[in-house]
Write a protein that holds these residues in place. Structure first.
Motif, mmCIF file in Angstrom:
data_model
loop_
_atom_site.group_PDB
_atom_site.id
_atom_site.type_symbol
_atom_site.label_atom_id
_atom_site.label_comp_id
_atom_site.label_asym_id
_atom_site.label_seq_id
_atom_site.Cartn_x
_atom_site.Cartn_y
_atom_site.Cartn_z
ATOM 1 N N LYS A 175 0.819 -1.216 0.000
ATOM 2 C CA LYS A 175 0.000 0.000 0.000
ATOM 3 C C LYS A 175 0.851 1.263 0.000
ATOM 4 O O LYS A 175 0.441 2.298 -0.490
ATOM 5 C CB LYS A 175 -0.903 0.022 1.242
ATOM 6 C CG LYS A 175 -2.182 -0.748 1.054
ATOM 7 C CD LYS A 175 -3.068 -0.585 2.272
ATOM 8 C CE LYS A 175 -4.195 -1.607 2.231
ATOM 9 N NZ LYS A 175 -4.854 -1.732 3.516
ATOM 10 N N HIS A 176 2.023 1.155 0.603
ATOM 11 C CA HIS A 176 2.878 2.334 0.697
ATOM 12 C C HIS A 176 4.048 2.268 -0.282
ATOM 13 O O HIS A 176 5.049 2.936 -0.111
ATOM 14 C CB HIS A 176 3.394 2.461 2.132
ATOM 15 C CG HIS A 176 2.303 2.330 3.145
ATOM 16 N ND1 HIS A 176 1.357 3.314 3.318
ATOM 17 C CD2 HIS A 176 1.971 1.323 3.983
ATOM 18 C CE1 HIS A 176 0.483 2.913 4.243
ATOM 19 N NE2 HIS A 176 0.840 1.711 4.649
ATOM 20 N N SER A 177 3.936 1.429 -1.288
ATOM 21 C CA SER A 177 5.059 1.234 -2.210
ATOM 22 C C SER A 177 4.885 1.912 -3.554
ATOM 23 O O SER A 177 5.748 1.811 -4.416
ATOM 24 C CB SER A 177 5.280 -0.261 -2.450
ATOM 25 O OG SER A 177 5.619 -0.890 -1.251
ATOM 26 N N PHE A 178 3.709 2.561 -3.769
ATOM 27 C CA PHE A 178 3.469 3.225 -5.058
ATOM 28 C C PHE A 178 3.098 4.684 -4.838
ATOM 29 O O PHE A 178 2.619 5.056 -3.772
ATOM 30 C CB PHE A 178 2.334 2.523 -5.814
ATOM 31 C CG PHE A 178 2.660 1.122 -6.220
ATOM 32 C CD1 PHE A 178 3.298 0.860 -7.428
ATOM 33 C CD2 PHE A 178 2.346 0.050 -5.386
ATOM 34 C CE1 PHE A 178 3.613 -0.447 -7.790
ATOM 35 C CE2 PHE A 178 2.668 -1.255 -5.745
ATOM 36 C CZ PHE A 178 3.303 -1.502 -6.951
ATOM 37 N N GLY A 179 3.323 5.483 -5.839
ATOM 38 C CA GLY A 179 2.933 6.888 -5.761
ATOM 39 C C GLY A 179 2.702 7.442 -7.157
ATOM 40 O O GLY A 179 2.953 6.760 -8.150
ATOM 41 N N LEU A 180 2.188 8.675 -7.223
ATOM 42 C CA LEU A 180 1.991 9.327 -8.510
ATOM 43 C C LEU A 180 3.076 10.379 -8.702
ATOM 44 O O LEU A 180 3.440 11.058 -7.751
ATOM 45 C CB LEU A 180 0.637 10.019 -8.571
ATOM 46 C CG LEU A 180 -0.606 9.158 -8.676
ATOM 47 C CD1 LEU A 180 -1.825 10.060 -8.812
ATOM 48 C CD2 LEU A 180 -0.546 8.193 -9.850
ATOM 49 N N ASP A 181 3.531 10.489 -9.929
ATOM 50 C CA ASP A 181 4.501 11.539 -10.219
ATOM 51 C C ASP A 181 3.810 12.901 -10.088
ATOM 52 O O ASP A 181 2.737 13.109 -10.625
ATOM 53 C CB ASP A 181 5.028 11.354 -11.647
ATOM 54 C CG ASP A 181 6.157 12.301 -11.943
ATOM 55 O OD1 ASP A 181 7.257 11.802 -12.190
ATOM 56 O OD2 ASP A 181 5.942 13.523 -11.922
ATOM 57 N N LYS A 182 4.428 13.797 -9.369
ATOM 58 C CA LYS A 182 3.811 15.104 -9.066
ATOM 59 C C LYS A 182 3.494 15.900 -10.339
ATOM 60 O O LYS A 182 2.527 16.615 -10.405
ATOM 61 C CB LYS A 182 4.759 15.941 -8.203
ATOM 62 C CG LYS A 182 4.854 15.460 -6.771
ATOM 63 C CD LYS A 182 5.535 16.491 -5.894
ATOM 64 C CE LYS A 182 7.018 16.619 -6.185
ATOM 65 N NZ LYS A 182 7.824 15.447 -5.800
ATOM 66 N N ASN A 183 4.344 15.765 -11.331
ATOM 67 C CA ASN A 183 4.190 16.606 -12.519
ATOM 68 C C ASN A 183 3.211 16.057 -13.549
ATOM 69 O O ASN A 183 2.896 16.713 -14.530
ATOM 70 C CB ASN A 183 5.551 16.782 -13.207
ATOM 71 C CG ASN A 183 6.568 17.327 -12.251
ATOM 72 O OD1 ASN A 183 6.257 18.230 -11.476
ATOM 73 N ND2 ASN A 183 7.761 16.765 -12.273
#
Ligand SMILES: [Zn+2]
Length: 227
Positions: A175-183
């Motif tokens: 659950k804490h291993s992915f994220g979205l690129d800010k740009n």
């Protein structure tokens, strides 16, 4: 020149069936006749969806799922997945992605969709030389003529000790291993592609990120679905 190189390569690496690696397929097919008949193809999206039954971590909100093959241990499908993940066979990944698009999505208009491959950590990608989901996506995209967006969803953690954890702990860690690129801008129609769905926890963690900004239609597909 290209034909000459192809011929030489063909002598060194004969064009063997992707599944059994014993017989030569006919006319640029991926599989020999025997495997073509015996491989466990998923017949319909309805069957693929039925295979998700009992996968506790697969998000209920995803209603559009399909796969090319059923995946069981020690099968030809498991061997193919192993080769594309751990034996450098990225071309095989691409060809299987092509087959996935042709066989499963042949009559679907996906022109307003983009493909998001399940990312691996950049460190792992450096070690492996490629991300297998990205290679599958390349094959898929070449058939449906739609873009692949590699930088939208990112793998933020490089966790080496996954196998030591039980299913629930693994799911929590993911659950804490992915994220979205800010740009990156918001994507409204996404096809999320992975190599194989086992518990659904990777898809769940990715999905949670993809819908963060605003409503997003997400189709999930994979080469294999475990049964
Ligand atoms: Zn074969």
């Amino acid at each position: 020149m290209k034909r000459y190189i192809d011929t030489v390569l063909g002598l060194i690496f004969p064009n063997l069936c992707y599944a059994c690696r014993e017989y030569e397929p006919l006319n640029n097919q991926l599989f020999c006749l025997s495997c073509q008949e015996r491989l466990p193809y998923v017949d319909s999206p309805k069957d693929a969806f039925a295979a998700l039954e009992g996968k506790d971590f697969f998000p209920d909100e995803i209603t559009d799922y399909s796969a090319l093959f059923y995946f069981t241990k020690d099968s030809h499908v498991a061997e193919m997945i192993h080769r594309i993940k751990y034996e450098g066979q990225f071309r095989m990944a691409k060809h299987l992605g092509t087959l996935l698009a042709e066989k499963v999505f042949h009559d679907q208009d996906l022109s307003n969709y983009v493909i998001v491959p399940v990312p691996i950590h950049k460190k792992r990608k450096r070690e492996r030389g490629y991300n297998q989901a990205e290679e599958i996506a390349k094959g898929f995209a070449s058939v449906k003529n739609i873009p692949i967006i590699n930088n939208h969803l990112i793998r933020t953690k490089h966790d080496k000790s996954q196998t030591a954890k039980d299913r629930k702990e693994r799911s929590e860690a993911l659950k804490h291993s992915f994220g979205l690129d800010k740009n990156e801008e918001h994507l409204s129609h996404i096809i999320l592609i992975d190599d194989v769905i086992t518990t659904g926890s990777t898809i769940s963690a990715c999905y949670a990120q993809l819908i963060k900004k605003s409503p997003t239609k997400v189709i999930v597909t994979s080469l294999g679905v475990s049964i």
